[in-house]
Design a protein around this motif. Structure first.
Motif, mmCIF file in Angstrom:
data_model
loop_
_atom_site.group_PDB
_atom_site.id
_atom_site.type_symbol
_atom_site.label_atom_id
_atom_site.label_comp_id
_atom_site.label_asym_id
_atom_site.label_seq_id
_atom_site.Cartn_x
_atom_site.Cartn_y
_atom_site.Cartn_z
ATOM 1 N N GLU A 20 -44.903 -13.124 -22.654
ATOM 2 C CA GLU A 20 -44.842 -12.889 -24.097
ATOM 3 C C GLU A 20 -43.530 -12.206 -24.481
ATOM 4 O O GLU A 20 -42.876 -12.599 -25.446
ATOM 5 C CB GLU A 20 -46.020 -12.017 -24.526
ATOM 6 C CG GLU A 20 -46.075 -11.753 -26.008
ATOM 7 C CD GLU A 20 -47.249 -10.875 -26.407
ATOM 8 O OE1 GLU A 20 -47.370 -10.613 -27.615
ATOM 9 O OE2 GLU A 20 -48.019 -10.455 -25.533
ATOM 10 N N LYS A 21 -43.112 -11.212 -23.716
ATOM 11 C CA LYS A 21 -41.855 -10.518 -24.003
ATOM 12 C C LYS A 21 -40.673 -11.468 -23.854
ATOM 13 O O LYS A 21 -39.778 -11.489 -24.689
ATOM 14 C CB LYS A 21 -41.687 -9.329 -23.070
ATOM 15 C CG LYS A 21 -40.424 -8.545 -23.346
ATOM 16 C CD LYS A 21 -40.310 -7.352 -22.446
ATOM 17 C CE LYS A 21 -39.081 -6.526 -22.629
ATOM 18 N NZ LYS A 21 -38.007 -7.016 -23.413
ATOM 19 N N SER A 22 -40.696 -12.286 -22.822
ATOM 20 C CA SER A 22 -39.603 -13.236 -22.592
ATOM 21 C C SER A 22 -39.504 -14.244 -23.727
ATOM 22 O O SER A 22 -38.407 -14.519 -24.238
ATOM 23 C CB SER A 22 -39.829 -13.964 -21.268
ATOM 24 O OG SER A 22 -38.898 -14.986 -21.098
ATOM 25 N N ILE A 23 -40.624 -14.769 -24.160
ATOM 26 C CA ILE A 23 -40.641 -15.756 -25.244
ATOM 27 C C ILE A 23 -40.192 -15.103 -26.556
ATOM 28 O O ILE A 23 -39.397 -15.670 -27.301
ATOM 29 C CB ILE A 23 -42.038 -16.387 -25.377
ATOM 30 C CG1 ILE A 23 -42.313 -17.287 -24.162
ATOM 31 C CG2 ILE A 23 -42.164 -17.180 -26.663
ATOM 32 C CD1 ILE A 23 -43.748 -17.745 -24.050
ATOM 33 N N ALA A 24 -40.684 -13.903 -26.826
ATOM 34 C CA ALA A 24 -40.310 -13.205 -28.058
ATOM 35 C C ALA A 24 -38.821 -12.874 -28.063
ATOM 36 O O ALA A 24 -38.138 -13.055 -29.080
ATOM 37 C CB ALA A 24 -41.142 -11.937 -28.214
ATOM 38 N N ASP A 25 -38.299 -12.401 -26.930
ATOM 39 C CA ASP A 25 -36.867 -12.077 -26.855
ATOM 40 C C ASP A 25 -36.010 -13.314 -27.081
ATOM 41 O O ASP A 25 -35.017 -13.271 -27.795
ATOM 42 C CB ASP A 25 -36.521 -11.459 -25.498
ATOM 43 C CG ASP A 25 -37.040 -10.042 -25.341
ATOM 44 O OD1 ASP A 25 -37.442 -9.437 -26.351
ATOM 45 O OD2 ASP A 25 -37.051 -9.553 -24.187
ATOM 46 N N LYS A 30 -32.380 -16.513 -30.461
ATOM 47 C CA LYS A 30 -32.020 -17.804 -31.064
ATOM 48 C C LYS A 30 -32.050 -17.727 -32.586
ATOM 49 O O LYS A 30 -31.205 -18.312 -33.251
ATOM 50 C CB LYS A 30 -32.936 -18.915 -30.555
ATOM 51 C CG LYS A 30 -32.653 -19.281 -29.122
ATOM 52 C CD LYS A 30 -33.414 -20.511 -28.715
ATOM 53 C CE LYS A 30 -33.139 -20.836 -27.276
ATOM 54 N NZ LYS A 30 -32.086 -21.796 -27.110
ATOM 55 N N ALA A 31 -33.010 -17.007 -33.150
ATOM 56 C CA ALA A 31 -33.076 -16.858 -34.605
ATOM 57 C C ALA A 31 -31.863 -16.081 -35.099
ATOM 58 O O ALA A 31 -31.265 -16.424 -36.128
ATOM 59 C CB ALA A 31 -34.363 -16.146 -35.009
ATOM 60 N N GLY A 32 -31.470 -15.046 -34.370
ATOM 61 C CA GLY A 32 -30.294 -14.272 -34.743
ATOM 62 C C GLY A 32 -29.036 -15.113 -34.708
ATOM 63 O O GLY A 32 -28.184 -15.030 -35.593
ATOM 64 N N MET A 33 -28.903 -15.948 -33.689
ATOM 65 C CA MET A 33 -27.737 -16.822 -33.604
ATOM 66 C C MET A 33 -27.749 -17.828 -34.756
ATOM 67 O O MET A 33 -26.697 -18.167 -35.284
ATOM 68 C CB MET A 33 -27.707 -17.559 -32.262
ATOM 69 C CG MET A 33 -27.316 -16.676 -31.099
ATOM 70 S SD MET A 33 -25.717 -15.877 -31.299
ATOM 71 C CE MET A 33 -24.641 -17.290 -31.310
#
Length: 61
Positions: A20-25, A30-33
């Motif tokens: 979950e942490k890996s997917i959220a990070d 990607k959203a930030g980029m």
């Protein structure tokens, strides 16, 4: 040699939390980029439009 391995509930919870942490990070990165890319394109477009405006209206007065 058929030794069966089992996972405890704590193991499963730790694995799920790590996934979950890996997917959220990854999603946040990607959203930030995507946001930065959109902002950069808007900035470049504004510069081009501003240059076109000044060229169309005589540039220096």
């Amino acid at each position: 040699m058929s030794h069966e391995r089992t996972l405890t509930d704590a193991d499963v919870q730790a694995i799920a939390a790590a996934l979950e942490k890996s997917i959220a990070d990854r999603f946040v990165r990607k959203a930030g980029m995507g946001v930065l890319t959109l902002a950069w394109r808007g900035f470049v477009l504004a510069i081009i439009l501003l240059a076109g405006y000044y060229m169309a209206h005589g540039g220096s007065r």
